[in-house]
Motif scaffolding. Structure first.
Motif: not given
Length: 84
Positions: A41-45
């Motif tokens: 569920n992480a963003d693109g970082e």
């Protein structure tokens, strides 16, 4: 990420429980799959960080089993090093 997810689903649909699939691609899709497995569920970082360290010609290994996907190895490139 959508195209990578679709391609991964297609590979999984073509392979059985004991099969091995070899996929050759650039570092971006590899980083996308690794990031998704490590932090779904992480963003693109995380993808940006992983993509920034991939060595051309490296290999990564993923395992798909009854408990889901696992990142076994990432960015292995010892085979590219030459003796000095």
């Amino acid at each position: 990420m959508t195209r990578v997810g679709t391609a991964l689903s297609e590979v999984l649909a073509m392979t059985g429980p004991r099969d091995t699939a070899v996929v050759v691609t650039s570092g971006g899709p590899i980083a996308a799959i690794a990031a998704t497995i490590l932090m779904p569920n992480a963003d693109g970082e995380l993808w940006r960080r992983l993509n920034g360290v991939i060595v051309h010609g490296s290999s990564s290994t993923f395992s798909i089993g009854p408990r889901g996907a696992a990142l076994v190895s990432f960015n292995e490139h010892a085979h590219l090093q030459t003796g000095r």
